[in-house]
Design an enzyme around this catalytic site. Structure first.
Site, short mmCIF file in Angstrom:
data_model
loop_
_atom_site.label_atom_id
_atom_site.label_comp_id
_atom_site.label_asym_id
_atom_site.label_seq_id
_atom_site.Cartn_x
_atom_site.Cartn_y
_atom_site.Cartn_z
N GLN A 21 -4.54 -2.12 9.78
CA GLN A 21 -4.30 -3.38 9.08
C GLN A 21 -4.92 -4.54 9.86
O GLN A 21 -4.69 -4.70 11.05
CB GLN A 21 -2.80 -3.61 8.90
N LYS B 17 0.82 -1.21 0.00
CA LYS B 17 0.00 0.00 0.00
C LYS B 17 0.86 1.26 0.00
O LYS B 17 0.54 2.24 -0.68
CB LYS B 17 -0.95 -0.05 1.20
N ASP C 65 -11.09 2.83 4.55
CA ASP C 65 -11.19 1.38 4.37
C ASP C 65 -12.61 0.87 4.63
O ASP C 65 -12.88 -0.31 4.49
CB ASP C 65 -10.19 0.67 5.31
#
Length: 280
Positions: free
Chosen positions: A98, A54, A121
């Site tokens: 994450q 990323k 996200d």
């Protein structure tokens, strides 16, 4: 019949070209580039690889990636405090925690510490509700990427029967809601579903999002169906690929299908968050 490949690498590359242009435009207008903060807890090798990927994509589109690494033994309270500080930082436009975090941490509490305006996200309850009610929230990145991939190949969704195998809050549930919003008829299946093969066999669109290698057998696929495999590359995906490709009209490979679209969607939503943040 041999399925046409839903090429996530090529489609995401086109998306990232657009993101690069948007980043440049934002930089010209505001004198800075959008910033994505990634929070990584522990030393899981796969998570480190994903975060590194990323960061590399951010660099390629001219975006800044701020990496926050925390020890695996931290408490939920410490993680929540860190995320709230990022949420309050005006220099940060998007926040990614994450997944997964170590088992002793309350992951939901950590997700909810993210300001919905920076939840690029799409993991908070607020983002899910706004997405479900079509109120402009950020989509979960993988489901959003799946929809972008289907759109890139002009696959019709209205009136189609979609079967989603998996019900996780950041993949199965939101992709079903996005399909429903596009006038598909959606059936959710999961580990307790009886006669899974029969449900899959009736589907015009199959989204496999359960994380079990080759759970979906090729002979279950309805001839001409569209197959989207959101499984992991290291477990060969959720769909028996070769057999399914002989029956489907379109299919995603693993790797190279859904994965690249997830990162492209994440960065596209970070630019959008930056732009919307300046409009407040």
């Amino acid at each position: 019949m041999t399925a046409r490949i839903l090429d996530g690498r090529a489609t995401s590359a086109a998306m990232l070209d657009r993101v690069r242009e948007e980043v440049a435009e934002f930089s010209r207008e505001h004198g800075r580039v959008p910033v994505l903060a990634t929070v990584l807890v522990g030393d899981d090798p796969a998570s480190h690889t994903y975060v590194r990927m990323k960061a590399n994509r951010c660099a390629k589109v001219g975006m800044e990636s701020r990496r926050v690494e925390l020890d695996a033994g931290i408490s939920t309270e410490t993680l929540v405090k860190t995320i709230r500080e990022l949420s309050a930082d005006p220099a940060v436009d998007g926040i990614l925690l994450q997944h997964p975090v170590p088992g002793h941490i309350d992951e939901r509490a950590a997700f909810e510490a993210i300001d919905p305006a920076k939840d690029v996200d799409g993991v908070t309850r607020t983002s899910f509700a706004r997405m479900a009610f079509d109120e402009g929230g950020f989509a979960s990145a993988t489901p959003g990427g799946i929809m972008a991939l289907l759109d890139a190949y002009e696959i019709p969704l209205s009136g189609k029967h979609a079967v989603v195998v998996g019900r996780s809050p950041i993949l199965g549930k939101p992709v079903g809601m996005l399909l429903l919003a596009r006038d598909a008829t959606v059936t959710y299946c999961h580990s307790r579903t009886r006669d899974l093969a029969e449900h899959v066999a009736r589907a015009d669109i199959v989204v496999a999002a359960v994380g079990r290698p080759e759970l979906i057998r090729g002979e279950w696929i309805k001839p001409g169906a569209v197959v989207v495999d959101a499984g992991y590359a290291d477990n060969r995906g959720d769909v028996e690929y070769e057999a399914a490709a002989e029956r489907a009209s379109f299919i995603t490979p693993v790797p190279g299908g859904v994965g690249p679209m997830t990162i492209a969607t994440l960065l596209a939503q970070t630019v959008r968050a930056a732009r919307e943040g300046t409009e407040k």
